[in-house]
Write a protein that holds these residues in place. Structure first.
Motif, mmCIF file in Angstrom:
data_model
loop_
_atom_site.group_PDB
_atom_site.id
_atom_site.type_symbol
_atom_site.label_atom_id
_atom_site.label_comp_id
_atom_site.label_asym_id
_atom_site.label_seq_id
_atom_site.Cartn_x
_atom_site.Cartn_y
_atom_site.Cartn_z
ATOM 1 N N ILE A 129 0.819 -1.202 0.000
ATOM 2 C CA ILE A 129 0.000 0.000 0.000
ATOM 3 C C ILE A 129 0.860 1.262 0.000
ATOM 4 N N ASP A 130 0.886 1.926 -1.121
ATOM 5 C CA ASP A 130 1.382 3.289 -1.265
ATOM 6 C C ASP A 130 2.771 3.496 -0.680
ATOM 7 N N GLN A 131 3.716 2.752 -1.240
ATOM 8 C CA GLN A 131 5.110 2.931 -0.844
ATOM 9 C C GLN A 131 5.990 3.057 -2.086
ATOM 10 N N ALA A 132 6.913 3.976 -2.057
ATOM 11 C CA ALA A 132 7.816 4.200 -3.175
ATOM 12 C C ALA A 132 8.859 3.100 -3.268
ATOM 13 N N PRO A 133 9.221 2.681 -4.482
ATOM 14 C CA PRO A 133 10.379 1.796 -4.623
ATOM 15 C C PRO A 133 11.642 2.406 -4.024
ATOM 16 N N THR A 134 11.771 3.715 -4.124
ATOM 17 C CA THR A 134 12.799 4.450 -3.387
ATOM 18 C C THR A 134 12.302 5.869 -3.182
ATOM 19 N N LEU A 135 12.390 6.353 -1.958
ATOM 20 C CA LEU A 135 11.908 7.703 -1.662
ATOM 21 C C LEU A 135 12.911 8.780 -2.066
ATOM 22 N N LEU A 136 14.188 8.434 -2.082
ATOM 23 C CA LEU A 136 15.245 9.417 -2.291
ATOM 24 C C LEU A 136 15.371 9.744 -3.778
ATOM 25 N N ARG A 137 15.188 11.018 -4.107
ATOM 26 C CA ARG A 137 15.285 11.448 -5.505
ATOM 27 C C ARG A 137 16.709 11.868 -5.835
ATOM 28 N N ASN A 138 17.284 11.185 -6.810
ATOM 29 C CA ASN A 138 18.593 11.561 -7.331
ATOM 30 C C ASN A 138 18.445 12.870 -8.102
ATOM 31 N N PRO A 139 19.221 13.894 -7.774
ATOM 32 C CA PRO A 139 19.081 15.170 -8.472
ATOM 33 C C PRO A 139 19.309 15.082 -9.975
ATOM 34 N N PRO A 228 1.133 -13.991 -5.399
ATOM 35 C CA PRO A 228 0.074 -13.061 -5.797
ATOM 36 C C PRO A 228 0.131 -11.782 -4.973
ATOM 37 N N THR A 229 0.043 -10.648 -5.657
ATOM 38 C CA THR A 229 0.249 -9.360 -5.009
ATOM 39 C C THR A 229 -0.783 -8.347 -5.486
ATOM 40 N N LEU A 230 -1.293 -7.575 -4.541
ATOM 41 C CA LEU A 230 -2.148 -6.423 -4.821
ATOM 42 C C LEU A 230 -1.373 -5.168 -4.448
ATOM 43 N N VAL A 231 -1.280 -4.237 -5.381
ATOM 44 C CA VAL A 231 -0.617 -2.957 -5.152
ATOM 45 C C VAL A 231 -1.689 -1.872 -5.103
ATOM 46 N N ILE A 232 -1.631 -1.031 -4.087
ATOM 47 C CA ILE A 232 -2.635 0.023 -3.905
ATOM 48 C C ILE A 232 -1.947 1.376 -3.822
ATOM 49 N N GLY A 233 -2.480 2.336 -4.567
ATOM 50 C CA GLY A 233 -1.985 3.706 -4.524
ATOM 51 C C GLY A 233 -3.148 4.668 -4.454
ATOM 52 N N ALA A 234 -2.841 5.957 -4.540
ATOM 53 C CA ALA A 234 -3.888 6.960 -4.389
ATOM 54 C C ALA A 234 -3.501 8.243 -5.116
ATOM 55 N N GLU A 235 -4.475 8.813 -5.820
ATOM 56 C CA GLU A 235 -4.222 10.042 -6.570
ATOM 57 C C GLU A 235 -3.917 11.219 -5.653
ATOM 58 N N GLY A 236 -4.434 11.187 -4.430
ATOM 59 C CA GLY A 236 -4.207 12.276 -3.497
ATOM 60 C C GLY A 236 -3.017 12.081 -2.595
ATOM 61 N N SER A 237 -2.238 11.033 -2.835
ATOM 62 C CA SER A 237 -1.054 10.774 -2.029
ATOM 63 C C SER A 237 0.099 11.666 -2.464
ATOM 64 N N LEU A 238 1.046 11.888 -1.555
ATOM 65 C CA LEU A 238 2.272 12.583 -1.922
ATOM 66 C C LEU A 238 3.116 11.761 -2.893
ATOM 67 N N LEU A 239 2.873 10.446 -2.949
ATOM 68 C CA LEU A 239 3.650 9.553 -3.805
ATOM 69 C C LEU A 239 2.978 9.409 -5.165
ATOM 70 N N PRO A 240 3.674 9.677 -6.251
ATOM 71 C CA PRO A 240 3.073 9.565 -7.583
ATOM 72 C C PRO A 240 2.567 8.154 -7.862
ATOM 73 N N HIS A 267 -2.814 9.103 1.198
ATOM 74 C CA HIS A 267 -1.883 8.069 1.650
ATOM 75 C C HIS A 267 -2.547 7.153 2.676
ATOM 76 N N PHE A 268 -3.518 7.689 3.406
ATOM 77 C CA PHE A 268 -4.266 6.912 4.391
ATOM 78 C C PHE A 268 -5.658 6.580 3.875
ATOM 79 N N MET A 269 -5.742 6.119 2.639
ATOM 80 C CA MET A 269 -7.049 5.723 2.088
ATOM 81 C C MET A 269 -7.690 4.607 2.913
ATOM 82 N N LEU A 270 -6.884 3.811 3.587
ATOM 83 C CA LEU A 270 -7.412 2.742 4.442
ATOM 84 C C LEU A 270 -8.186 3.300 5.624
ATOM 85 N N TRP A 271 -7.897 4.557 5.991
ATOM 86 C CA TRP A 271 -8.606 5.224 7.081
ATOM 87 C C TRP A 271 -9.736 6.095 6.540
ATOM 88 N N GLU A 272 -9.465 6.812 5.454
ATOM 89 C CA GLU A 272 -10.444 7.770 4.934
ATOM 90 C C GLU A 272 -11.558 7.101 4.126
#
Length: 288
Positions: A129-139, A228-240, A267-272
């Motif tokens: 659920i809504d995690q980046a493969p890597t959070l650190l952006r290479n400039p 088997p894997t389910l990937v979940i994201g959100a348009e309103g998350s800080l993560l693209p 990012h907290f769609m599980l709560w909202e």
């Protein structure tokens, strides 16, 4: 259906730290393990526990330093949290389990998959659920490259956040950081409750863990997942959402669910939007 049975207590891991855990639902039901994100507590999954405990054996726990678990002055790195997860699975003898990770919980799952291959036989499915493969952006990356990795934290921003959390105004820094995880229209009482859960973690420890978490790069590991894997994201998350699409594309047969902004897609769609979130997860869990 078997009668619902609850259990709670502590497991003790190899370095002596005690982790608080809770179990809900029929002991004979399929195992569902809920793994929280950075600085959150197992209580953040209460809307999922209420839904899934009728037909699943739901296990929640607090990472070291979080919630009701011990708060030692050491071990705040994702690899150590993965070893803690391994201890939980082993000591509670959880088999054929679905591991559901939210945010940093995904990184804990990825580290566990990497470090404990012999334990993969315990894992039936994954929900990421809504995690980046890597959070650190290479400039040096283009905007497109950064979006595919969902990398949203330039090196300078990481250092500034760590210093703010560790400084005299750490609580204010946490409040500002946590606010970005939620929709602008979220109930203020809910936002305050989630913030108070985060503040159960000593802020210097939270900063140390965030430093390790933000700098990890899981792009070589994700394609090696073969359950088997389910990937979940959100348009309103800080993560693209491109990052969630990339994860789903790397795992054979993975399913993808993106929550729109109009359906509690933070990012907290599980709560909202617990109804929509729980329905998506249940459909995946009950599919062949």
């Amino acid at each position: 259906m078997a009668a619902t049975d609850t259990a709670s207590g502590f497991i003790q891991v190899a370095d002596g730290v005690r982790l608080a855990y809770n179990q809900y639902g029929p002991p004979s039901a399929p195992n569902l393990v809920l793994i929280t994100g950075w600085a959150q507590t197992a209580a953040a999954f209460r809307k999922q526990v209420a839904h899934f405990q009728s037909h699943f054996r739901v296990t929640t726990y607090d990472h070291r330093g979080h919630g009701e678990s011990d708060k030692p002055a050491f071990g705040y790195r994702v690899s150590r949290l993965a070893a803690d997860l391994e201890a939980l699975l082993s000591q509670l003898d959880l088999k054929d389990a679905t591991l559901l990770g939210h945010s940093m919980g995904c990184s804990v799952i990825w580290a566990h998959w990497d470090l404990f291959p012999s334990s993969r036989s315990r894992i039936a499915k994954l929900v990421l659920i809504d995690q980046a493969p890597t959070l650190l952006r290479n400039p040096a990356w283009s905007d497109e490259e950064a979006a595919r990795a969902a990398a949203v934290m330039p090196p300078q921003a990481v250092c500034e956040q760590l210093n703010a959390l560790s400084g005299p105004s750490g609580k204010d820094a946490m409040a500002t950081f946590a606010k970005g995880f939620l929709s602008p229209t979220v109930d203020p009482a809910d936002a305050e409750w989630l913030l108070q859960q985060s503040l159960k973690m000593p802020l210097p420890y939270a900063a140390t863990l965030l430093a390790d978490h933000a700098c990890a790069d899981w792009r070589d590991l994700i394609p090696r997942i073969n359950v088997p894997t389910l990937v979940i994201g959100a348009e309103g998350s800080l993560l693209p959402t491109q990052g969630m699409q990339w994860i789903a594309d790397q795992i054979p047969g993975a399913k993808l669910r993106i929550f729109g902004k109009d359906e509690g897609g933070s990012h907290f769609m599980l709560w909202e939007n617990p109804e929509g979130f729980n329905r998506a997860v249940e459909e995946f869990l009950t599919s062949s």
